[in-house]
Design a protein around this motif. Sequence first.
Motif, PDB file in Angstrom:
ATOM      1  N   ALA A  35       0.841  -1.190   0.000  1.00  0.00           N
ATOM      2  CA  ALA A  35       0.000   0.000   0.000  1.00  0.00           C
ATOM      3  C   ALA A  35       0.878   1.243   0.000  1.00  0.00           C
ATOM      4  CB  ALA A  35      -0.921   0.004   1.229  1.00  0.00           C
ATOM      5  N   PRO A  36       1.416   1.642  -1.180  1.00  0.00           N
ATOM      6  CA  PRO A  36       2.228   2.851  -1.245  1.00  0.00           C
ATOM      7  C   PRO A  36       1.378   4.089  -1.081  1.00  0.00           C
ATOM      8  CG  PRO A  36       1.867   1.954  -3.418  1.00  0.00           C
ATOM      9  CD  PRO A  36       1.315   0.963  -2.463  1.00  0.00           C
ATOM     10  N   ALA A  88       4.705  12.573 -10.240  1.00  0.00           N
ATOM     11  CA  ALA A  88       5.539  11.747  -9.364  1.00  0.00           C
ATOM     12  C   ALA A  88       4.732  10.547  -8.877  1.00  0.00           C
ATOM     13  CB  ALA A  88       6.040  12.571  -8.186  1.00  0.00           C
ATOM     14  N   MET A  89       5.381   9.416  -8.789  1.00  0.00           N
ATOM     15  CA  MET A  89       4.722   8.177  -8.390  1.00  0.00           C
ATOM     16  C   MET A  89       5.498   7.499  -7.270  1.00  0.00           C
ATOM     17  SD  MET A  89       2.052   7.695 -10.354  1.00  0.00           S
ATOM     18  CE  MET A  89       1.413   8.437 -11.875  1.00  0.00           C
ATOM     19  N   THR A  90       4.764   6.819  -6.389  1.00  0.00           N
ATOM     20  CA  THR A  90       5.366   6.021  -5.332  1.00  0.00           C
ATOM     21  C   THR A  90       5.087   4.555  -5.627  1.00  0.00           C
ATOM     22  OG1 THR A  90       5.079   7.774  -3.697  1.00  0.00           O
ATOM     23  CG2 THR A  90       5.424   5.541  -2.865  1.00  0.00           C
ATOM     24  N   PHE A  91       6.155   3.774  -5.773  1.00  0.00           N
ATOM     25  CA  PHE A  91       6.037   2.375  -6.170  1.00  0.00           C
ATOM     26  C   PHE A  91       6.428   1.451  -5.029  1.00  0.00           C
ATOM     27  CE2 PHE A  91       7.157   4.864  -9.909  1.00  0.00           C
ATOM     28  CZ  PHE A  91       6.190   4.479 -10.827  1.00  0.00           C
ATOM     29  N   ALA A  92       5.725   0.344  -4.914  1.00  0.00           N
ATOM     30  CA  ALA A  92       6.182  -0.768  -4.084  1.00  0.00           C
ATOM     31  C   ALA A  92       7.061  -1.652  -4.964  1.00  0.00           C
ATOM     32  CB  ALA A  92       5.000  -1.563  -3.552  1.00  0.00           C
ATOM     33  N   VAL A  93       8.275  -1.935  -4.512  1.00  0.00           N
ATOM     34  CA  VAL A  93       9.230  -2.717  -5.300  1.00  0.00           C
ATOM     35  C   VAL A  93       9.618  -3.952  -4.495  1.00  0.00           C
ATOM     36  CG1 VAL A  93      11.416  -2.693  -6.538  1.00  0.00           C
ATOM     37  CG2 VAL A  93      10.062  -0.594  -6.371  1.00  0.00           C
ATOM     38  N   TYR A  94       9.475  -5.119  -5.107  1.00  0.00           N
ATOM     39  CA  TYR A  94       9.728  -6.363  -4.366  1.00  0.00           C
ATOM     40  C   TYR A  94       9.941  -7.510  -5.355  1.00  0.00           C
ATOM     41  CZ  TYR A  94       4.761  -6.859  -5.456  1.00  0.00           C
ATOM     42  OH  TYR A  94       3.558  -6.912  -6.121  1.00  0.00           O
ATOM     43  N   TYR A 129       9.486   3.250  -3.141  1.00  0.00           N
ATOM     44  CA  TYR A 129      10.366   4.286  -3.700  1.00  0.00           C
ATOM     45  C   TYR A 129       9.498   5.296  -4.458  1.00  0.00           C
ATOM     46  CZ  TYR A 129      14.139   0.995  -2.730  1.00  0.00           C
ATOM     47  OH  TYR A 129      15.021   0.138  -2.114  1.00  0.00           O
ATOM     48  N   ARG A 130       9.789   6.572  -4.239  1.00  0.00           N
ATOM     49  CA  ARG A 130       9.074   7.632  -4.946  1.00  0.00           C
ATOM     50  C   ARG A 130       9.964   8.152  -6.066  1.00  0.00           C
ATOM     51  NH1 ARG A 130       4.425  10.055  -4.321  1.00  0.00           N
ATOM     52  NH2 ARG A 130       4.055  12.193  -5.050  1.00  0.00           N
ATOM     53  N   VAL A 131       9.411   8.191  -7.284  1.00  0.00           N
ATOM     54  CA  VAL A 131      10.168   8.585  -8.467  1.00  0.00           C
ATOM     55  C   VAL A 131       9.492   9.811  -9.082  1.00  0.00           C
ATOM     56  CG1 VAL A 131      11.100   7.842 -10.683  1.00  0.00           C
ATOM     57  CG2 VAL A 131      10.743   6.158  -8.855  1.00  0.00           C
ATOM     58  N   PRO A 132      10.232  10.922  -9.229  1.00  0.00           N
ATOM     59  CA  PRO A 132       9.652  12.116  -9.855  1.00  0.00           C
ATOM     60  C   PRO A 132       9.218  11.831 -11.291  1.00  0.00           C
ATOM     61  CG  PRO A 132      11.701  12.646  -8.722  1.00  0.00           C
ATOM     62  CD  PRO A 132      11.609  11.160  -8.756  1.00  0.00           C
ATOM     63  N   ALA A 160       7.460  -3.712  -9.779  1.00  0.00           N
ATOM     64  CA  ALA A 160       7.172  -2.348  -9.323  1.00  0.00           C
ATOM     65  C   ALA A 160       5.682  -2.141  -9.492  1.00  0.00           C
ATOM     66  CB  ALA A 160       7.964  -1.319 -10.128  1.00  0.00           C
ATOM     67  N   SER A 161       4.971  -1.866  -8.402  1.00  0.00           N
ATOM     68  CA  SER A 161       3.517  -1.806  -8.464  1.00  0.00           C
ATOM     69  C   SER A 161       2.983  -0.552  -7.784  1.00  0.00           C
ATOM     70  CB  SER A 161       2.902  -3.041  -7.795  1.00  0.00           C
ATOM     71  OG  SER A 161       3.011  -2.949  -6.379  1.00  0.00           O
ATOM     72  N   ILE A 162       1.768  -0.204  -8.172  1.00  0.00           N
ATOM     73  CA  ILE A 162       0.997   0.864  -7.538  1.00  0.00           C
ATOM     74  C   ILE A 162      -0.376   0.297  -7.215  1.00  0.00           C
ATOM     75  CG2 ILE A 162      -0.112   3.102  -7.847  1.00  0.00           C
ATOM     76  CD1 ILE A 162       2.182   3.989  -9.517  1.00  0.00           C
ATOM     77  N   ALA A 163      -0.735   0.272  -5.955  1.00  0.00           N
ATOM     78  CA  ALA A 163      -2.038  -0.227  -5.526  1.00  0.00           C
ATOM     79  C   ALA A 163      -2.954   0.951  -5.247  1.00  0.00           C
ATOM     80  CB  ALA A 163      -1.886  -1.096  -4.276  1.00  0.00           C
ATOM     81  N   GLN A 164      -4.176   0.887  -5.786  1.00  0.00           N
ATOM     82  CA  GLN A 164      -5.123   1.984  -5.655  1.00  0.00           C
ATOM     83  C   GLN A 164      -6.531   1.453  -5.485  1.00  0.00           C
ATOM     84  OE1 GLN A 164      -3.887   3.454  -9.479  1.00  0.00           O
ATOM     85  NE2 GLN A 164      -3.191   5.364  -8.603  1.00  0.00           N
ATOM     86  N   VAL A 165      -7.401   2.298  -4.983  1.00  0.00           N
ATOM     87  CA  VAL A 165      -8.811   1.979  -4.887  1.00  0.00           C
ATOM     88  C   VAL A 165      -9.470   2.341  -6.205  1.00  0.00           C
ATOM     89  CG1 VAL A 165     -10.980   2.506  -3.720  1.00  0.00           C
ATOM     90  CG2 VAL A 165      -8.863   2.322  -2.403  1.00  0.00           C
TER      91      VAL A 165
END
Length: 335
Positions: A35-36, A88-94, A129-132, A160-165
């Motif tokens: 949950a970024p 800018a985005m915040t990614f979960a990386v795993y 990680y947040r990437v501009p 690298a993922s972005i989880a959203q509602v």
Amino acid sequence: MTRCPSPHLVAVTLVLTVLAGVLAGGPAVALAAPAPAPSPSPSDAGFTWAVQPSGPSGPTGRSYFVHDAEPGQVIEDRVALTNLSTTAMTFAVYGADAFTTDDGGFALQPASRPAVDVGAWTQFAERTYRVPAGEQVILPFRIGVPANASPGDHAGGVVASIAQVAEGGGQVRLDRRVAARIYLRIAGPVRPGLQVEAMRIGYDNPVNPFGTGPVVVSYRLRNTGNTRLTGTTQVRLTAPFGIGLARTEPVTVPELLPGAAITVTEQINGVVPAGRLAADVAVDPATPDRMLPTVHRTAATWAVPWVWTALLLAALGALLVSRVRAIRRRRSTPA
């Protein structure tokens, strides 16, 4: 689940739909997915990113992460995460474990499923990680191979993922993921193996006595070894006495990870009902290093020309009745 990208700059994004709640008025459901921090809606223009194998100064042109390793070895590598969007985005990386889908695709386990193989061995310094916007970051990571890791091929991926509602409600969570594949070959005995199992053959008899029907052959290919396999497969159809009737075009076998299995179904049209039909499946498997011996399996079915059989039986029956009557007449005639 996630299908890993082909070696292009921008990998294909797969949306995973996960339950994030219950009906209105119910209690909240805890999610195992990352949950970024909130990011723009996936419908925003330019919402895309790339994950690529990298060196210290940027992508190296590698398609995947490919390494040979010893049990207990620690591998250090880097991944380039590029934000190609305008925000800018915040990614979960795993890391995630790989598996072969039912149709033969390469896929990664969802974030809600704990990794036990390559995904568990892959470690980053941070979880998010947040990437501009429009920028790229180079992220170092380690793959710690356990001392008891089994020999052979292991597969996974860097995600690298972005989880959203999802829009329009708070009950569905979208996990948009982009990944790069990881292939590890652990030192030790290599035992490639392929098995053809659960083979079935069926024939649809035509109503027209001069017609033909289709033959459907299905079988399962299982990787019984410890290396990933590809190859080709072909079906040859024969009548009694080995008379060849037809054969299919060679079909490419998709990559099968160790332990994976797929079902192949092929149809041969225009087959005459020639009695006992035999289908021989010939698979030519190959590892990333070499070709393997051909694997065969055969199954048979009956393709009886029922109309002609009925006519023949009727003719034989009429002949038999005629002979019986003739014998009786001779016996009843006085000498």
